[in-house]
Design a protein around this motif. Structure first.
Motif, PDB file in Angstrom:
ATOM      1  N   GLY A   7      29.634 -35.550   9.770  1.00 40.83           N
ATOM      2  CA  GLY A   7      28.492 -34.898   9.148  1.00 40.83           C
ATOM      3  C   GLY A   7      28.270 -35.252   7.695  1.00 40.83           C
ATOM      4  N   SER A  29      19.575 -33.475   9.709  1.00 36.50           N
ATOM      5  CA  SER A  29      20.783 -34.098  10.238  1.00 36.50           C
ATOM      6  C   SER A  29      21.972 -34.068   9.293  1.00 36.50           C
ATOM      7  N   SER A  30      21.794 -33.725   8.037  1.00 37.16           N
ATOM      8  CA  SER A  30      22.905 -33.704   7.075  1.00 37.16           C
ATOM      9  C   SER A  30      23.630 -32.360   7.185  1.00 37.16           C
ATOM     10  N   LYS A  31      24.530 -32.278   8.136  1.00 36.72           N
ATOM     11  CA  LYS A  31      25.222 -31.023   8.421  1.00 36.72           C
ATOM     12  C   LYS A  31      26.458 -30.876   7.538  1.00 36.72           C
ATOM     13  N   THR A  34      31.243 -26.082   8.706  1.00 35.75           N
ATOM     14  CA  THR A  34      31.042 -24.712   9.181  1.00 35.75           C
ATOM     15  C   THR A  34      32.371 -24.135   9.668  1.00 35.75           C
ATOM     16  N   SER A 186      31.256 -30.762   1.747  1.00 37.07           N
ATOM     17  CA  SER A 186      32.033 -30.340   2.918  1.00 37.07           C
ATOM     18  C   SER A 186      33.533 -30.279   2.655  1.00 37.07           C
ATOM     19  N   GLY A 239      28.037 -23.601   4.128  1.00 39.31           N
ATOM     20  CA  GLY A 239      27.542 -24.760   4.854  1.00 39.31           C
ATOM     21  C   GLY A 239      26.587 -24.412   5.970  1.00 39.31           C
ATOM     22  N   SER A 240      26.539 -23.137   6.351  1.00 40.57           N
ATOM     23  CA  SER A 240      25.598 -22.678   7.370  1.00 40.57           C
ATOM     24  C   SER A 240      25.108 -21.295   6.987  1.00 40.57           C
TER      25      SER A 240
END
Length: 475
Positions: A7, A29-31, A34, A186, A239-240
């Motif tokens: 990710g 799309s840049s996750k 999580t 991340s 992140g989410s």
């Protein structure tokens, strides 16, 4: 070559002198990292909090040399905490939804095992030996603190060394600079931040993270640096949206709120997506300072919401909104009086005793604090109370307010960025959400949703709906 993390988009890296300089941000799309969705794997044994932590630390090893997001680490204790959480999941007895979750703590809170240095030479090496309220209760719930993140000096002064997660030639924003960079790259799924002038929302905006600056008073600030108390908020970057909300709700419920205030309402789960019927499109004082390309992106987004069946109302359509917009021009002056007067102590004391250890911005605010009178402060408080009533009155017409979180993507260099869009929610004390659903020039650009006092859970439900409404392709 650093080990790739799912990710992060390392396939788009540009190597300059062996250093990852830029990664293109794509909202769909840049996750980011999580945690909450990994809990079923912890419970069935296919993953563990300890192995999850080690994956985080692999990313830290790869990215931190360039990010400079952290001031200090506590990795032995983090590993021990992750091992304890692993055993609890094996026994099917996790302490709470945050058990085993790695997180980063902004370095404006005391911790028993690390110093609190506030980005200041004056506090270099200072260690209280006790945990702040938010630190204590996160540890008590089994969350795993890996370290403390960079802040600007006293959370408003000179920038620290942290860099933007998507382009290391750009600022991560401030004052929660390292927290934004740590989540955006991340290294952790969640980090804490504090906000007076947008210091939670703007770093989230610049680094592509979700963030909530909750209703005033709903999260305990005990054991932290005494920022202006009537406008300071503890917030969460994640992140989410699920991790952001669950962390904020659980911490508010367990550490308690600021004395005299209630904790957040809602539940320890992401609410169902709820489509707004009508949104107020707000320009605020920021619109005049926002370049045309950024305005166009925002206008395109609101037009897309309108095509999805949401009524978008602006100042030209509603005299009450136009008057509200005028309030937001005055609000900037009110914020300056409020934070300057409330910062008299300890800033004037620091300036009297150790002026040579203060940066120019901190020293100048300490000087200015001596000139703000109690009458000016009283008038500012009265104006703010009236503005809050006028904001709450909009709830009869609009599900929420929508605007930007910055005048554009993160600027090059280390200045932390324009705070103009962040001041509104702090003075009004209402919940505000950064939704990282836009991009400009390959960099994150955040949408700001503002709700109504103590209706944070309702705001999260609207933000949940926005993910699908904005990111899905046109019908």
């Amino acid at each position: 070559m650093p080990r790739a993390h799912p990710g992060l988009g390392w396939q788009n890296r540009i190597d300059i002198g062996g250093r990852a300089m830029k990664i293109e941000y794509r909202p769909a799309s840049s996750k980011l990292l999580t945690f909450y969705d990994k809990i079923p794997a912890f419970l069935d044994g296919s993953d563990t909090p300890r192995t999850y932590l080690e994956r985080c630390l692999e990313t830290v090893a790869a990215r931190e040399p360039d990010m400079k997001a952290f001031v200090t680490f506590s990795l032995d204790r983090a590993r021990a905490a992750a091992d304890a959480a692993t055993k609890r999941y094996k026994d099917k007895q996790p302490l709470c939804p945050l058990d085993g979750m790695p997180y980063a703590m902004k370095d404006v809170f005391e911790t028993e095992d690390m110093p609190m240095q506030l980005g200041s030479r004056l506090f270099e090496g200072y260690q209280a030996g006790w945990d702040a309220a938010c630190v204590y209760f996160l540890r008590r719930g089994g969350a795993v603190m890996i370290g403390k993140t960079v802040t600007t000096e006293f959370a408003f002064g000179e920038p620290g060394p942290a860099r933007n997660a998507w382009d290391t030639d750009r600022t991560p924003g401030g004052s929660s600079s390292g927290s934004g960079a740590a989540v955006g790259s991340s290294m952790v799924p969640v980090a804490t931040g504090t906000q007076v002038r947008g210091s939670v929302l703007r770093p989230a905006c610049f680094n592509g993270a979700w963030a909530i600056k909750p209703s005033f008073g709903s999260m305990n600030l005990g054991g932290g640096f005494p920022s202006p108390p009537s406008v300071c908020h503890l917030g969460i970057l994640g992140g989410s949206l699920a991790d952001t909300w669950i962390s904020a709700w659980w911490l508010s419920q367990n550490s308690g709120a600021v004395p005299g205030h209630p904790s957040l309402k809602g539940e320890a789960a992401l609410p169902k997506a709820r489509k707004p019927a009508r949104l107020a499109r707000i320009e605020s004082a920021g619109w005049a300072e926002t370049p045309e390309p950024t305005r166009a992106i925002f206008d395109d987004m609101t037009a897309k919401l309108a095509r999805r069946g949401v009524e978008i109302v602006g100042r030209a359509d509603d005299p009450e909104l136009d008057a509200y917009e005028q309030d937001l021009i005055t609000l900037r002056e009110i914020m300056e009086v409020t934070l300057t007067f409330e910062g008299r102590w300890p800033l004037m004391m620091y300036a009297d005793r150790s002026p040579d250890l203060l940066g120019d911005r901190v020293f100048n605010r300490a000087k200015a604090a001596n000139d703000v009178t109690p009458l000016q402060y009283e008038e500012a408080l009265e104006w703010s109370a009236g503005a809050r009533r006028r904001h709450e009155a909009l709830a009869t017409k609009y599900d929420a307010l929508i605007t930007l979180n910055a005048t554009g993507p993160a600027p090059e260099g280390m200045p932390v960025g324009n705070a103009v869009y962040g001041e509104q929610s702090s003075v009004l004390g209402v919940p505000a959400l950064n939704a990282p659903l836009l991009a400009q020039d390959g960099m994150p650009l955040g949408i700001q949703l503002l709700g109504y006092f103590r209706r944070d859970y309702d705001l999260i439900a609207l933000g949940h709906w926005m993910i699908h409404a904005i990111l899905r392709e046109e019908d």
